[in-house]
Write a protein that holds these residues in place. Sequence first.
Motif, PDB file in Angstrom:
ATOM      1  N   ASP A 147       0.810  -1.220   0.000  1.00 41.07           N
ATOM      2  CA  ASP A 147       0.000   0.000   0.000  1.00 41.07           C
ATOM      3  C   ASP A 147       0.843   1.271   0.000  1.00 41.07           C
ATOM      4  O   ASP A 147       0.320   2.369  -0.180  1.00 41.07           O
ATOM      5  N   THR A 199      -1.695  -2.938   5.602  1.00 38.76           N
ATOM      6  CA  THR A 199      -1.813  -1.514   5.309  1.00 38.76           C
ATOM      7  C   THR A 199      -1.246  -0.722   6.484  1.00 38.76           C
ATOM      8  O   THR A 199      -0.991  -1.284   7.556  1.00 38.76           O
ATOM      9  N   THR A 286      -1.016   8.150   1.135  1.00 39.98           N
ATOM     10  CA  THR A 286      -0.176   7.128   1.743  1.00 39.98           C
ATOM     11  C   THR A 286       0.929   7.801   2.528  1.00 39.98           C
ATOM     12  O   THR A 286       1.252   8.975   2.293  1.00 39.98           O
TER      13      THR A 286
END
Length: 311
Positions: A147, A199, A286
């Motif tokens: 991710d 994640t 992110t």
Amino acid sequence: MSTVATVPEGTVNPYALSHLDSLESEAVHIFREVAGEFERPVILFSGGKDSILMLHLALKAFAPAPIPFTLLHVDTGHNFPEVLEYRDRTVEKHGLRLHVASVQEYIDAGKLRERPDGTRNPLQTVPLTEAIQQHRFDAVFGGGRRDEEKARAKERVFSLRDEFSQWDPRRQRPELWQLYNGRHAAGEHVRVFPISNWTELDVWQYIEREGIELPEIYFAHEREVFSRSGMWLTAGDWGGPKDHEKVETRQVRYRTVGDMSCTGAVDSDATTLDAVITEIAASRLTERGATRADDKMSEAAMEDRKREGYF
């Protein structure tokens, strides 16, 4: 005639693993698989949250026995003091062996040259690959997650590297049913990513569940920073700030930790795990996209470095 127990519709299956338990089970399986297949594995350990999580999972995988791996850290010389202190304290606590590959030593020896922008993150590749060759590590654990960045999303859990530590996406191997192929020729090695399917939110929720200690810079604190390229960077002797860049004291925290010269802080008042988790759940960026300048050098910055031997 045998019968199979069924769970009534609408009820919770008491034998089903939770999401975090499933991720933990997968990672533990990967650590044990590597221990059985390879002769000289090593864990990359920097004192950052993902490497801390990996070490915690490795300790769980082999408890009550000690983990059968050594640790390796590529020290840029521009690392956060709080993180280095945590690294050394953790190594001592668990009686582990740590190899340190120093970027500064390579610069002093004339093997590497400082970059004009002052960042040393791209300079880690040569010390890393030479440490792997010198110690003959045949499997190297890294904390990369899919991710984080699009190049990392392409990589398998077991990622084959050639004798020059280079990554070729065309040599990726299928990993159906969690079957991992660790075969490699002499001089080659395998990079292993046990938390590839986690994640950022998974990491923090697991840290909270397990009560894992982290360096304090992951939580909101007052720090002297300056703005560059839309990020709050820590002032230091690595090359920042410049004359026109104003240093100010702000309440910030770090989502990811790397070299001080390229890792940005974010404004935050999250001083507890619950507050950090709430903050991450609401974020649209992110952690690397928001706070890592080294990934913004070009559209393919990470993939280019991976091809050269970087993680």
